[in-house]
Design a protein around this motif. Structure first.
Motif, PDB file in Angstrom:
ATOM      1  N   LEU A 147      78.973   8.019 -42.497  1.00 21.43           N
ATOM      2  CA  LEU A 147      77.944   6.851 -42.687  1.00 21.43           C
ATOM      3  C   LEU A 147      76.491   7.282 -43.107  1.00 21.43           C
ATOM      4  CD1 LEU A 147      79.030   5.028 -39.467  1.00 21.43           C
ATOM      5  CD2 LEU A 147      79.482   4.432 -41.631  1.00 21.43           C
ATOM      6  N   ALA A 148      76.315   8.573 -42.852  1.00 24.11           N
ATOM      7  CA  ALA A 148      75.074   9.183 -43.419  1.00 24.11           C
ATOM      8  C   ALA A 148      75.146   9.151 -44.657  1.00 24.11           C
ATOM      9  CB  ALA A 148      74.830  10.419 -42.533  1.00 24.11           C
ATOM     10  N   GLN A 149      76.203   9.545 -45.396  1.00 23.58           N
ATOM     11  CA  GLN A 149      76.266   9.654 -46.841  1.00 23.58           C
ATOM     12  C   GLN A 149      76.228   8.309 -47.550  1.00 23.58           C
ATOM     13  OE1 GLN A 149      79.982  11.922 -47.569  1.00 23.58           O
ATOM     14  NE2 GLN A 149      78.829  13.706 -47.069  1.00 23.58           N
ATOM     15  N   VAL A 150      76.673   7.296 -46.856  1.00 27.35           N
ATOM     16  CA  VAL A 150      76.686   5.900 -47.312  1.00 27.35           C
ATOM     17  C   VAL A 150      75.292   5.287 -47.419  1.00 27.35           C
ATOM     18  CG1 VAL A 150      77.318   3.675 -46.814  1.00 27.35           C
ATOM     19  CG2 VAL A 150      79.063   5.223 -46.581  1.00 27.35           C
ATOM     20  N   TYR A 151      74.683   5.660 -46.226  1.00 25.36           N
ATOM     21  CA  TYR A 151      73.333   5.360 -46.223  1.00 25.36           C
ATOM     22  C   TYR A 151      72.219   5.979 -47.125  1.00 25.36           C
ATOM     23  CZ  TYR A 151      68.577   4.716 -44.433  1.00 25.36           C
ATOM     24  OH  TYR A 151      67.118   4.387 -44.394  1.00 25.36           O
ATOM     25  N   ALA A 152      72.770   7.316 -47.362  1.00 28.57           N
ATOM     26  CA  ALA A 152      72.018   8.096 -48.377  1.00 28.57           C
ATOM     27  C   ALA A 152      72.317   7.442 -49.754  1.00 28.57           C
ATOM     28  CB  ALA A 152      72.314   9.476 -48.470  1.00 28.57           C
ATOM     29  N   TYR A 153      73.438   6.943 -50.023  1.00 27.61           N
ATOM     30  CA  TYR A 153      73.723   6.459 -51.435  1.00 27.61           C
ATOM     31  C   TYR A 153      73.204   5.054 -51.558  1.00 27.61           C
ATOM     32  CZ  TYR A 153      76.568   3.948 -54.927  1.00 27.61           C
ATOM     33  OH  TYR A 153      77.100   3.125 -55.987  1.00 27.61           O
ATOM     34  N   LEU A 154      73.157   4.266 -50.365  1.00 25.49           N
ATOM     35  CA  LEU A 154      72.368   2.917 -50.654  1.00 25.49           C
ATOM     36  C   LEU A 154      71.084   2.911 -50.551  1.00 25.49           C
ATOM     37  CD1 LEU A 154      74.773   1.093 -48.194  1.00 25.49           C
ATOM     38  CD2 LEU A 154      74.806   1.019 -50.815  1.00 25.49           C
ATOM     39  N   PHE A 155      70.284   3.866 -49.871  1.00 18.12           N
ATOM     40  CA  PHE A 155      68.938   3.909 -49.749  1.00 18.12           C
ATOM     41  C   PHE A 155      68.201   4.946 -50.285  1.00 18.12           C
ATOM     42  CE2 PHE A 155      70.784   1.025 -46.756  1.00 18.12           C
ATOM     43  CZ  PHE A 155      70.410  -0.078 -47.040  1.00 18.12           C
ATOM     44  N   GLU A 156      68.703   6.198 -50.496  1.00 20.97           N
ATOM     45  CA  GLU A 156      67.976   7.175 -50.832  1.00 20.97           C
ATOM     46  C   GLU A 156      68.502   7.982 -52.279  1.00 20.97           C
ATOM     47  OE1 GLU A 156      68.322   9.885 -47.308  1.00 20.97           O
ATOM     48  OE2 GLU A 156      67.162   8.558 -46.143  1.00 20.97           O
TER      49      GLU A 156
END
Length: 51
Positions: free
Chosen positions: A32-41
């Motif tokens: 989930l941290a990687q998905v967040y980073a993909y979408l927002f960072e």
């Protein structure tokens, strides 16, 4: 970000919603941290979930 920091879902609940099974809570949180980073960072690639 809420799912990453607060872990409101267990791996069993996540499987019930998505039919994607993670071996443990740590692996789910990392995904989930990687998905967040993909979408927002601007993470370079969408992470692959376990099959």
């Amino acid at each position: 970000m809420h799912l990453v920091t607060n872990e409101p879902l267990t791996v069993e609940q996540w499987f019930g919603l998505t039919y994607v099974r993670f071996p443990d809570q740590r692996e789910l949180r990392a995904y989930l941290a990687q998905v967040y980073a993909y979408l927002f960072e601007d993470f370079e690639a969408m992470p692959l979930a376990p099959q």
